[in-house]
Structure formats: C-alpha cells, structure tokens
Design a protein around this motif. Structure first.
Motif, short mmCIF file in Angstrom:
data_model
loop_
_atom_site.label_atom_id
_atom_site.label_comp_id
_atom_site.label_asym_id
_atom_site.label_seq_id
_atom_site.Cartn_x
_atom_site.Cartn_y
_atom_site.Cartn_z
N TYR A 1 0.09 -12.05 1.41
CA TYR A 1 -1.12 -11.25 1.22
C TYR A 1 -1.02 -9.95 2.01
O TYR A 1 -1.32 -8.86 1.49
N THR A 2 -0.60 -10.04 3.27
CA THR A 2 -0.45 -8.85 4.11
C THR A 2 0.63 -7.93 3.56
O THR A 2 0.45 -6.71 3.50
N GLU A 3 1.75 -8.50 3.16
CA GLU A 3 2.87 -7.71 2.66
C GLU A 3 2.54 -6.98 1.37
O GLU A 3 3.08 -5.91 1.09
N ARG A 4 1.62 -7.55 0.57
CA ARG A 4 1.28 -6.95 -0.73
C ARG A 4 0.25 -5.84 -0.63
O ARG A 4 0.06 -5.09 -1.59
N ARG A 5 -0.42 -5.69 0.50
CA ARG A 5 -1.49 -4.69 0.60
C ARG A 5 -0.94 -3.29 0.40
O ARG A 5 0.09 -2.92 0.98
N THR A 6 -1.62 -2.52 -0.42
CA THR A 6 -1.12 -1.18 -0.77
C THR A 6 -1.99 -0.04 -0.23
O THR A 6 -1.61 1.12 -0.35
N ASP A 7 -3.16 -0.37 0.35
CA ASP A 7 -4.02 0.70 0.86
C ASP A 7 -3.38 1.37 2.08
O ASP A 7 -2.52 0.80 2.75
N ASP A 8 -3.81 2.57 2.37
CA ASP A 8 -3.20 3.34 3.45
C ASP A 8 -3.46 2.77 4.83
O ASP A 8 -2.56 2.76 5.68
N VAL A 9 -4.68 2.30 5.08
CA VAL A 9 -5.05 1.88 6.43
C VAL A 9 -4.47 0.50 6.77
O VAL A 9 -3.76 0.35 7.78
N TYR A 10 -4.73 -0.49 5.94
CA TYR A 10 -4.27 -1.84 6.24
C TYR A 10 -2.81 -2.05 5.83
O TYR A 10 -1.98 -2.44 6.65
#
Length: 266
Positions: free
Chosen positions: A220-229
């Motif tokens: 889940y963390t590795e897939r995040r694409t937003d700039d901040v997270y």
C-alpha cells in the motif's frame, strides 16, 4: 503435374494436418471454488485477499462492491464508512480499550526493533472519518491523526485512528502516527515540511510493517503516487540507505536538514 499445382496441393495437405497451423482453439473457462460465495463456479477474475494471496472470484461475486483494504467483495460497512470483506471484518478495531491495547503494543515494537520511543504519555482514541477529516482540512481521506496541544501550559499528545480498521491496517497507521510523535520531540523543525514529515512517517510505517511481515501495508505504501505521502516516502527511503534505528534516521535527517544556524545539526 505442373510444379505450381504440386506446391499448392502440398501446402494444403500440410495445413490440414498440422495442429500448429490451425486457428487457436479457445480454452473452456476453468472452474474453481469462489473465495466469496464458496461455490464451484466459472472463474471470472483473480483477486487478492487480506493476506495478499491471489484467489478466484466468480462473475457474480466479482461484480459486488469491494473491500477498501483488499480486493474481495465487501459484506460490512463500518461506522467509519469503510467497506470490509468478511476476513477484514473479523478482526477490526472498533473499541477504545482494544485500540489502547494495540497502540501500546505498537509503541513497544517500535522501541524494541528501532529504538524509537518518546517518554511522555499519549492519549489514544478512535474516531469517525468525518471527525478525522475535519481535524485535517476536510478533503483528505484520513486514517489517523496526531494532535499535540498545550493545555494549561502542559503538553498533551493525542493519537486518533479511524474506527473499524482491520487490525494489521490499524497497527501500520498507528506506527505512522507514532512516528509523528517522535519527530515532534526529536526533530520539531521538520514538522512544517509536509513531504518530509509524512514521508518519514510512511517510511517508519513501512519499516514496521516489514518486521511484522505485513505485506499488504508495505505494498500500500509503495503504491502511493501522491507527492506528499508517496513522493515523500520514496525521498526519505532513498536518504536512509543502511540506517536502521531511530538514532541513525535522526542523524541522516539532520545531515540533510540541519538545525537553523548549525552545521550538520551540531
């Protein structure tokens, strides 16, 4: 027989008796026990369950609303507005006493594995999605919130996490919020840098999930694409290299972001 006619007949014979040259035959749909309805049916799709394992779904079940934390069809809607499959719903945290117990354990794991801890008391609460979103900016889909305040000249630290989260998700979110608590004590000058603040908290949650074998939350963390997270996580991860403990992480961050007026944080 003319040579041209002979070659034409030869090609026709070869085509007729060569399976490799025949049009591809469509495979009959395979059958399996659907992971949701538990009936032997034709398989429509392969979905991931809470453990990250690929499981089959029949056509009817594949069309149902999905769990917010895995790919299986949902059966429960929590007070927080989340949709959960039966597996995720079996062990979700929706009681304040249980939330406190889980958070104290998460805090102990962070201390034991990464030497990350703070000595002050933390108040643990669970809340609705509406409450958490209002505490932020009303726009984000918040799962947790770290809230440091000063009341009557005394600091008070509160961590609030969305009610009804599956236990493994709750623990990862808890590690993220405890990372904020640690940074507010050890590196307060970075708390006003969203990319680093959230990226570091995501990095801690990912590291915590790794030692717990929680592949779902790592992915889940590795897939995040937003700039901040997502972007912050990748930026902080790249900085850390071989650093494995809180003191080493602190040294890396101080080198990258020294205290104002001081060289390398010294």
């Amino acid at each position: 027989m003319p040579k041209r006619v002979f070659l034409f007949l030869l090609a026709a014979v070869v085509t007729a008796f060569s399976p490799a040259l025949l049009p591809a035959q469509k495979k009959a749909p395979s059958t399996a026990k659907c992971a949701h309805c538990q009936k032997e049916k034709f398989v429509s799709v392969q979905a991931k369950n809470a453990a990250g394992k690929q499981v089959p779904l029949c056509y009817e079940c594949a069309m149902l609303p999905r769990c917010d934390y895995c790919q299986l069809p949902s059966e429960v809607e929590t007070a927080g507005g989340d949709h959960l499959c039966r597996d995720c719903a079996k062990d979700c945290i929706k009681d304040k006493a249980e939330a406190e117990k889980v958070m104290k354990d998460v805090r102990q794991v962070l201390n034991a594995k990464f030497k990350m801890t703070t000595k002050h008391k933390i108040i643990y609460e669970i809340g609705s999605r509406r409450d958490l979103n209002l505490e932020a900016d009303g726009e984000h889909n918040e799962l947790g919130w770290f809230d440091p305040k000063t009341i009557r000249n005394k600091p008070q630290y509160t961590i609030r996490i969305l009610t009804g989260l599956p236990r493994d998700v709750f623990r990862s979110v808890g590690a993220h919020e405890l990372a904020h608590d640690w940074m507010s004590e050890e590196l307060p000058h970075l708390m006003d840098k969203p990319e680093i603040r959230e990226g570091f908290a995501e990095f801690v949650a990912w590291s915590f999930s790794k030692v717990e074998g929680n592949k779902r939350m790592m992915e889940y963390t590795e897939r995040r694409t937003d700039d901040v997270y997502g972007g912050g996580f990748r930026k902080v991860s790249a900085m850390m290299g071989d650093a494995k403990t809180a003191s080493e992480w602190k040294a890396v961050l101080l080198k990258e972001f020294p205290l104002k007026g001081k060289k390398n944080g010294k």
